[in-house]
Design a protein around this motif. Sequence first.
Motif, PDB file in Angstrom:
ATOM      1  N   LEU A 114       1.294  -1.052   0.299  1.00  0.00           N
ATOM      2  CA  LEU A 114       0.022   0.328  -0.103  1.00  0.00           C
ATOM      3  C   LEU A 114       0.781   1.242   0.200  1.00  0.00           C
ATOM      4  CD1 LEU A 114      -3.180  -0.736   2.324  1.00  0.00           C
ATOM      5  CD2 LEU A 114      -3.098  -1.076  -0.055  1.00  0.00           C
ATOM      6  N   ARG A 115       1.709   0.968   0.578  1.00  0.00           N
ATOM      7  CA  ARG A 115       2.946   2.265   0.973  1.00  0.00           C
ATOM      8  C   ARG A 115       2.991   2.788  -0.918  1.00  0.00           C
ATOM      9  NH1 ARG A 115       4.070   6.461   1.884  1.00  0.00           N
ATOM     10  NH2 ARG A 115       6.060   6.209   2.227  1.00  0.00           N
ATOM     11  N   ASP A 117       1.919   1.757  -3.027  1.00  0.00           N
ATOM     12  CA  ASP A 117       0.822   2.387  -4.101  1.00  0.00           C
ATOM     13  C   ASP A 117       0.759   3.385  -3.795  1.00  0.00           C
ATOM     14  OD1 ASP A 117      -0.564   1.512  -6.219  1.00  0.00           O
ATOM     15  OD2 ASP A 117      -2.381   0.902  -5.202  1.00  0.00           O
ATOM     16  N   GLU A 118       0.492   4.419  -2.761  1.00  0.00           N
ATOM     17  CA  GLU A 118       0.437   5.299  -2.553  1.00  0.00           C
ATOM     18  C   GLU A 118       1.404   6.277  -2.768  1.00  0.00           C
ATOM     19  OE1 GLU A 118      -0.708   4.383   2.401  1.00  0.00           O
ATOM     20  OE2 GLU A 118       0.974   6.056   2.229  1.00  0.00           O
ATOM     21  N   GLU A 119       2.577   6.005  -3.191  1.00  0.00           N
ATOM     22  CA  GLU A 119       3.881   6.793  -3.847  1.00  0.00           C
ATOM     23  C   GLU A 119       3.760   6.855  -4.937  1.00  0.00           C
ATOM     24  OE1 GLU A 119       6.492   8.124  -2.461  1.00  0.00           O
ATOM     25  OE2 GLU A 119       5.885   8.068  -1.076  1.00  0.00           O
TER      26      GLU A 119
END
Length: 666
Positions: A114-115, A117-119
């Motif tokens: 998720l991290r 993806d967030e980036e």
Amino acid sequence: MTTDNKQKYLITSALPYVNGELHLGHLIGCWLPSDVYARFCRACGRDVLYVCGADEHGTPVVVGAMKEKMSPFDYSSKYYEKHLRAVKDFNLSFDLYGRTHTELQEKLIHELFLRLDEEGLIEERETLQPFSVDDNMFLADRQLLGTCPKCGYENARGDQCDKCSASYEATELLNPRSAISGSTNIEMRPTKNLFFLASKIEDKWKQWLETHAPKWSKTAIAIAQGWAKEGLQDTSITRDLSWGIPVNKEGFENKVFYVWFDAPWGYVSISQAANKDWATWWKNPDAHYAQFMGKDNVKFHAVFFPEQQLAMNDNWKTVDMLKAMNFLNFEGGKFSKSEKRGVFLDEAVSIAPADAWRYALIASAPETDDTDFTFARFADIVNKDLNGMLGNFVSRVCKLTDKNFGLNIPNAGALDSSLTAQVTEKIAELTAALDACEFRAAIVALRGLYAIGNEYMTLKEPWALVKSGDTEQAGAVLNECFQLIDLYARVSAPFIPDAAEKIQHVFNNAHDLSWPKEFEHRIQNGEAFTVPENLFSRIDDARVAELTEKYAKKEDNSIKPVVAKIVEVKNHPSRDDLHILTVDDGTNHDLQIVCGAPNVHVGLVGVLAPVGCVLPTMKKPISQRTVAGTESFGMMCSAAELGQGNNADEIIELDNNTEIGNVYAK
RNA sequence: GGGUUAGUAGCUCAGUUGGUUAGAGCGGAGCGCUCAUAACGCUUUGGUCGUGGGUUCAAGUCCUACCUAACCCA
């Protein structure tokens, strides 16, 4: 810094895969060096977190499990148990030997994904993958077999031929089939995968590499710089498999993360499981992180793992010392469980004690190049260094003292400054080598220390001093020797922990095994000691021969000349000097052979060099070839061609009763 | 096919930025010692530094081609 007591040291050893038996190569490839280093760091008073574990995911586990008719988890657990036993057998001091198929790991990977993806570093892409209709699944490279388009080898893999090492696209493979069911109903189908956009953080990674790589081992630096030159590739991090960490994104429910996406993070999840305050290492920029691995893993540790760590911007601790080991071969070949070549970890400790393996393997660690393990060398190291120099020194000092002074340490005399200087210099050498993770160099320094004790004895001759009545001087010499014994326990402990403990208990009040900075004299006058049992035992020549016979039996696969009979002779259509023979080599397939010898006749029993046979007089094997327009499948040999005598014109004629088909031995 | 690493005494390896007669351990040979696990100590033996070119006053050390092996990539 050796002197910094509070410094945090994070140490990881590459996670061995759960597919297949572990052998001596795995032991020296990452486990032993990392363990020696971890023990050394702890002895120096550093705060160590040292983890390893089993890498459980990936296609080979699925394939292996199917072969053994088990679930992937049961299959993986079976090997995990074997790993645990080896860890115990060899005294590996991991804080935890964990595994990657755990809830902690899954939770961690999901968060990390998720991290990323967030980036904005995750992208969906569609690719064509081989799909097995009968198995109802996509096949990864290793699950697809077929005939090599280049050499015709029938068990070539989906992307590469093991025989001719050609590589190709899966679509080029002839007669593709599933490695799982054997089904040939294979189609190329589109499938969606998630890609990690490594190209976007290339600059950041390169910058990081510049500051970190100079401290790594040579092999590691070279590989990383090679990648830096080429540039980072976006990589697919998902696979169409059912075994692994499920992908936590809508539309990807039936997929798992690529094993190399989750494996390095196993270091973190195992750290989390290790009951220590894991973040004080993993999120601490002041910690020192050392990674140990085989050379085949460098790419993942120098490129793949750090690029993800950097991409997240979450202050992850990246590697400071990347130690890559080369491979260990065994008696001139590769380890192979199926060919019963090599010592595997389930039986190693029944051959010799853990300490013997630990010391001998570290002493010949494949640091600069692949190294060959031989029992002869193993025995030399154990006999000379451990048995002769260390074990015998402890023994001779204890026994001589006991005989003349009883079981108390004789009084010290004036400090021998030359001895102290020598010893302190070697300690510094050893410490520096260990800090630099140079293990061969460390062993050289260590045995240098052992040598000092024996040299000192020969020089001072305490037995002669006793005889001449100078007991005070003799006692003083022996006192120094006991100080050395105490030192040996301390400096040997990271390498040979069992023996170090025995040496430690020579003294009735055991002294700690902290790492010495100099030659300290910790043994008090009059302290009680015990004469220990022999610390090590010799491996004699007979035992070496026995072990070599049992574990290194060379399977001679070479093709040898065989006895064969000429069953038909025809004249060559275009060449008068040649005959076309039909030869019976004892199998059911008669061979056509073109021969120029004048003495051929039906019924002749001679020697056939089949295709692939290497004759003593030739460098290249006999090939199947066309002689004057006629196919020839081998060669009938003359005495000269077999290296026997000068007759090169006529082929050998054996007794007519010689049995056909046997290897021609002479 | 591309990249990287390695190729030094019988064996296992060191050889720093090119600089005097290429080092160490094991093995072999010899001597010494006898406290000790036929152990220990000392001396000694042994190498056209993978091959062919090249650069340099000088190359194991730099360049180039090739051979051999391993790993990674395509």
